[in-house]
Scaffold this motif. Structure first.
Motif, PDB file in Angstrom:
ATOM      1  N   ALA A  18     -63.549  89.390 -37.848  1.00 56.93           N
ATOM      2  CA  ALA A  18     -63.495  89.770 -36.343  1.00 56.93           C
ATOM      3  C   ALA A  18     -62.006  89.794 -35.783  1.00 56.93           C
ATOM      4  CB  ALA A  18     -64.141  88.539 -35.690  1.00 56.93           C
ATOM      5  N   PRO A  19     -61.803  90.572 -34.757  1.00 58.16           N
ATOM      6  CA  PRO A  19     -60.716  90.643 -33.859  1.00 58.16           C
ATOM      7  C   PRO A  19     -60.272  89.385 -33.458  1.00 58.16           C
ATOM      8  CG  PRO A  19     -62.413  91.853 -32.724  1.00 58.16           C
ATOM      9  CD  PRO A  19     -62.998  91.143 -33.822  1.00 58.16           C
ATOM     10  N   MET A  20     -59.221  88.586 -33.574  1.00 52.58           N
ATOM     11  CA  MET A  20     -58.866  87.257 -33.143  1.00 52.58           C
ATOM     12  C   MET A  20     -57.273  87.227 -32.930  1.00 52.58           C
ATOM     13  SD  MET A  20     -60.811  84.991 -36.543  1.00 52.58           S
ATOM     14  CE  MET A  20     -60.418  86.169 -37.366  1.00 52.58           C
ATOM     15  N   MET A  21     -57.345  86.859 -31.572  1.00 51.68           N
ATOM     16  CA  MET A  21     -55.987  86.590 -31.092  1.00 51.68           C
ATOM     17  C   MET A  21     -55.035  86.090 -31.781  1.00 51.68           C
ATOM     18  SD  MET A  21     -56.067  88.866 -28.436  1.00 51.68           S
ATOM     19  CE  MET A  21     -54.721  88.334 -27.547  1.00 51.68           C
ATOM     20  N   ASP A  22     -53.689  86.294 -32.040  1.00 48.39           N
ATOM     21  CA  ASP A  22     -52.796  85.663 -32.724  1.00 48.39           C
ATOM     22  C   ASP A  22     -52.963  85.421 -34.131  1.00 48.39           C
ATOM     23  OD1 ASP A  22     -50.109  84.624 -32.705  1.00 48.39           O
ATOM     24  OD2 ASP A  22     -51.062  82.502 -32.917  1.00 48.39           O
ATOM     25  N   TRP A  23     -53.975  85.870 -34.792  1.00 49.46           N
ATOM     26  CA  TRP A  23     -54.512  85.808 -35.951  1.00 49.46           C
ATOM     27  C   TRP A  23     -54.526  86.998 -36.825  1.00 49.46           C
ATOM     28  CZ3 TRP A  23     -58.962  81.582 -36.427  1.00 49.46           C
ATOM     29  CH2 TRP A  23     -58.350  80.343 -36.130  1.00 49.46           C
ATOM     30  N   THR A  24     -55.158  87.970 -36.422  1.00 53.79           N
ATOM     31  CA  THR A  24     -55.524  89.218 -37.297  1.00 53.79           C
ATOM     32  C   THR A  24     -54.552  90.330 -36.737  1.00 53.79           C
ATOM     33  OG1 THR A  24     -57.235  90.010 -35.695  1.00 53.79           O
ATOM     34  CG2 THR A  24     -58.032  88.969 -37.558  1.00 53.79           C
ATOM     35  N   ASP A  25     -53.312  90.104 -37.138  1.00 55.28           N
ATOM     36  CA  ASP A  25     -52.029  91.201 -37.012  1.00 55.28           C
ATOM     37  C   ASP A  25     -52.174  91.910 -38.111  1.00 55.28           C
ATOM     38  OD1 ASP A  25     -50.805  89.465 -38.616  1.00 55.28           O
ATOM     39  OD2 ASP A  25     -49.475  88.606 -37.280  1.00 55.28           O
ATOM     40  N   ARG A  26     -51.049  92.658 -38.115  1.00 57.02           N
ATOM     41  CA  ARG A  26     -51.086  93.772 -39.067  1.00 57.02           C
ATOM     42  C   ARG A  26     -50.814  93.079 -40.459  1.00 57.02           C
ATOM     43  NH1 ARG A  26     -45.504  96.011 -39.585  1.00 57.02           N
ATOM     44  NH2 ARG A  26     -44.366  94.809 -38.314  1.00 57.02           N
ATOM     45  N   HIS A  27     -49.945  91.934 -40.477  1.00 62.14           N
ATOM     46  CA  HIS A  27     -49.687  91.163 -41.864  1.00 62.14           C
ATOM     47  C   HIS A  27     -50.987  90.422 -42.515  1.00 62.14           C
ATOM     48  CE1 HIS A  27     -45.709  92.001 -40.374  1.00 62.14           C
ATOM     49  NE2 HIS A  27     -45.559  90.865 -39.609  1.00 62.14           N
ATOM     50  N   CYS A  28     -51.699  89.930 -41.467  1.00 64.51           N
ATOM     51  CA  CYS A  28     -53.109  89.284 -41.921  1.00 64.51           C
ATOM     52  C   CYS A  28     -54.036  90.648 -42.514  1.00 64.51           C
ATOM     53  CB  CYS A  28     -53.753  88.767 -40.810  1.00 64.51           C
ATOM     54  SG  CYS A  28     -55.432  88.102 -40.976  1.00 64.51           S
ATOM     55  N   ARG A  29     -54.085  91.496 -41.813  1.00 63.14           N
ATOM     56  CA  ARG A  29     -54.982  92.776 -42.177  1.00 63.14           C
ATOM     57  C   ARG A  29     -54.455  93.236 -43.654  1.00 63.14           C
ATOM     58  NH1 ARG A  29     -54.070  94.362 -36.693  1.00 63.14           N
ATOM     59  NH2 ARG A  29     -53.014  95.890 -37.511  1.00 63.14           N
ATOM     60  N   TYR A  30     -53.285  93.305 -43.852  1.00 61.93           N
ATOM     61  CA  TYR A  30     -52.881  93.820 -45.068  1.00 61.93           C
ATOM     62  C   TYR A  30     -53.345  92.846 -46.220  1.00 61.93           C
ATOM     63  CZ  TYR A  30     -49.702  96.266 -48.299  1.00 61.93           C
ATOM     64  OH  TYR A  30     -49.041  97.023 -49.525  1.00 61.93           O
ATOM     65  N   LEU A  31     -53.039  91.501 -46.027  1.00 62.47           N
ATOM     66  CA  LEU A  31     -53.527  90.724 -46.816  1.00 62.47           C
ATOM     67  C   LEU A  31     -55.102  90.638 -47.224  1.00 62.47           C
ATOM     68  CD1 LEU A  31     -53.402  88.049 -48.816  1.00 62.47           C
ATOM     69  CD2 LEU A  31     -53.893  86.735 -46.813  1.00 62.47           C
ATOM     70  N   HIS A  32     -55.851  90.943 -46.227  1.00 64.40           N
ATOM     71  CA  HIS A  32     -57.283  91.046 -46.130  1.00 64.40           C
ATOM     72  C   HIS A  32     -57.803  92.222 -46.969  1.00 64.40           C
ATOM     73  CE1 HIS A  32     -58.248  88.137 -42.723  1.00 64.40           C
ATOM     74  NE2 HIS A  32     -57.796  87.600 -43.707  1.00 64.40           N
ATOM     75  N   ARG A  33     -56.984  93.268 -46.896  1.00 61.40           N
ATOM     76  CA  ARG A  33     -57.417  94.622 -47.513  1.00 61.40           C
ATOM     77  C   ARG A  33     -57.067  94.539 -49.082  1.00 61.40           C
ATOM     78  NH1 ARG A  33     -60.804  96.455 -46.411  1.00 61.40           N
ATOM     79  NH2 ARG A  33     -60.161  97.616 -44.511  1.00 61.40           N
ATOM     80  N   LEU A  34     -56.104  93.426 -49.313  1.00 60.84           N
ATOM     81  CA  LEU A  34     -55.962  93.412 -50.766  1.00 60.84           C
ATOM     82  C   LEU A  34     -57.164  92.570 -51.309  1.00 60.84           C
ATOM     83  CD1 LEU A  34     -51.951  92.453 -50.920  1.00 60.84           C
ATOM     84  CD2 LEU A  34     -53.019  94.668 -51.702  1.00 60.84           C
ATOM     85  N   LEU A  35     -57.743  91.737 -50.647  1.00 60.68           N
ATOM     86  CA  LEU A  35     -58.842  90.933 -51.307  1.00 60.68           C
ATOM     87  C   LEU A  35     -60.339  91.709 -51.178  1.00 60.68           C
ATOM     88  CD1 LEU A  35     -58.161  87.658 -49.352  1.00 60.68           C
ATOM     89  CD2 LEU A  35     -57.626  88.146 -51.663  1.00 60.68           C
ATOM     90  N   SER A  36     -60.301  92.627 -50.242  1.00 60.48           N
ATOM     91  CA  SER A  36     -61.660  93.311 -50.102  1.00 60.48           C
ATOM     92  C   SER A  36     -60.962  94.959 -49.938  1.00 60.48           C
ATOM     93  CB  SER A  36     -62.527  93.009 -49.084  1.00 60.48           C
ATOM     94  OG  SER A  36     -63.397  93.974 -48.739  1.00 60.48           O
ATOM     95  N   GLY A  37     -61.539  95.905 -50.525  1.00 61.63           N
ATOM     96  CA  GLY A  37     -61.219  97.317 -50.358  1.00 61.63           C
ATOM     97  C   GLY A  37     -62.081  97.951 -49.414  1.00 61.63           C
ATOM     98  N   GLU A  38     -63.237  97.187 -48.985  1.00 57.82           N
ATOM     99  CA  GLU A  38     -64.337  97.948 -48.297  1.00 57.82           C
ATOM    100  C   GLU A  38     -64.520  97.394 -46.878  1.00 57.82           C
ATOM    101  OE1 GLU A  38     -65.901 100.521 -49.761  1.00 57.82           O
ATOM    102  OE2 GLU A  38     -64.951 100.389 -51.496  1.00 57.82           O
ATOM    103  N   THR A  39     -64.414  96.124 -46.603  1.00 59.19           N
ATOM    104  CA  THR A  39     -64.564  95.348 -45.399  1.00 59.19           C
ATOM    105  C   THR A  39     -63.758  96.214 -44.308  1.00 59.19           C
ATOM    106  OG1 THR A  39     -64.932  93.394 -46.512  1.00 59.19           O
ATOM    107  CG2 THR A  39     -64.525  93.295 -44.339  1.00 59.19           C
ATOM    108  N   LEU A  40     -64.608  96.216 -43.167  1.00 55.41           N
ATOM    109  CA  LEU A  40     -64.057  96.766 -41.695  1.00 55.41           C
ATOM    110  C   LEU A  40     -62.937  95.602 -41.310  1.00 55.41           C
ATOM    111  CD1 LEU A  40     -63.646  99.039 -39.819  1.00 55.41           C
ATOM    112  CD2 LEU A  40     -65.781  98.336 -38.805  1.00 55.41           C
TER     113      LEU A  40
END
Length: 333
Positions: A18-40
């Motif tokens: 989910a989009p989350m204010m102050d949380w899902t910035d680009r640094h967070c998303r980069y980490l999440h992409r390393l954990l899952s290659g498929e998730t939106l």
């Protein structure tokens, strides 16, 4: 990598963060992409006035590694949202999402977010204007209703009017939003969840791509919703606070592809990213604050969090601090 197609984005939307204010910035998303290659993945909400009137185009910065990634916009002026959507598409985002769910005071004062549940005709106008401006898909994230509205009446009317304007994908937060009397935090917990209503909307609108959001805390729960006929599941706080629990097994469990990822390996993969961030003048904590929950529930997790929390803000803090924190996980594993 090449930009995903619309069908690929819809497949990715089987599971999203989910989009989350102050949380899902680009640094967070980069980490999440390393954990899952498929998730939106979704950005924090960016307001159309900030982009169009404020010229804050730095808010659109992201790494190509984040694809598939969607931009969430907040606003209520169709022409301005159209301009902002075009800026998002030009920046390379795979989807533009309109926020019709956020209940914060700041959002209400700008006449966007959850208050727009009261104006489905305006939301339809916004969607139409955005779609006319871009070729990527325009989607909507909404609530089941606000304040004293009856969701049984309001939600199908909303879906009917907004889909008539061309929107085919909705993420429905299965709670009402109370615009007066509850804080944004309380709005995430206090109003009761009505998953059955969301499931009935899928039966009533089988042609629409519907995802459920709100209160989902595990991959097992997400799979149950998919098996029940929903097209996607969006997870918020659990994906942020326990990212490994949600994302490491997502690719094989939700998409039937790839392997379960290793959070220790993800930490090592973050180190070059951290180096580049520091060289560009950034601080370690701007990245590592999103990594604190990476080992939630594992031996050594407390030391991991403590070392990064206490040391990440200090001058000169860098990859060595991350490796020091990681050593406690390895010793305990």
């Amino acid at each position: 990598m090449t930009q995903p197609t619309r069908d690929q984005i819809r497949q990715a939307a089987r599971l999203s963060v989910a989009p989350m204010m102050d949380w899902t910035d680009r640094h967070c998303r980069y980490l999440h992409r390393l954990l899952s290659g498929e998730t939106l993945l979704y950005t924090e909400m960016v307001t159309s006035p900030a982009l169009v009137r404020g010229g804050a185009l730095h808010l659109l910065d992201f790494s190509p590694a984040e694809h598939p990634v969607a931009l969430q916009l907040g606003g209520s002026d169709p022409a301005e949202l159209a301009q902002a959507a075009k800026l998002g598409q030009d920046a390379g985002y795979d989807e533009i999402n309109l926020n019709v769910g956020c209940p914060s005071d700041r959002v209400q004062s700008g006449t966007f977010g959850a208050v727009l549940m009261k104006s489905p005709g305006l939301v339809a106008d916004c969607v139409k204007a955005m779609q006319d401006a871009v070729s990527v898909e325009v989607t909507v994230k909404c609530r089941i209703g606000v304040d004293d509205q009856d969701p049984e009446t309001v939600l199908p009317d909303f879906l009917e009017k907004v889909s008539a304007a061309g929107c085919e994908r909705f993420t429905i937060h299965a709670r009402k939003a109370w615009l007066q009397g509850l804080s944004p935090k309380e709005n995430r917990d206090v109003p009761p969840l009505d998953y059955d209503l969301v499931l009935r909307m899928k039966q009533a609108f089988p042609q629409l791509h519907l995802s459920v959001n709100g209160g989902v805390t595990s991959l097992a729960q997400a799979k149950e919703f998919l098996q029940a006929g929903l097209d996607g599941v969006m997870i918020g706080r659990a994906a942020y606070h326990q990212p490994a629990d949600i994302l490491c097994a997502a690719d094989p469990e939700i998409y039937g592809t790839g392997q379960v990822s290793d959070p220790v390996q993800a930490v090592h993969q973050m180190l070059p990213y951290i180096e580049a961030h520091l060289e560009a003048g950034g601080k370690l904590a701007q990245v590592t604050r999103h990594m604190l929950g990476l080992f939630a529930g594992r031996p050594g997790a407390r030391q991991w969090r403590r070392i990064l929390s206490e040391g990440g803000h200090k001058d000169g803090a860098g990859p060595d601090l991350v490796l020091e924190a990681l050593s406690h996980i390895r010793q305990a594993a």
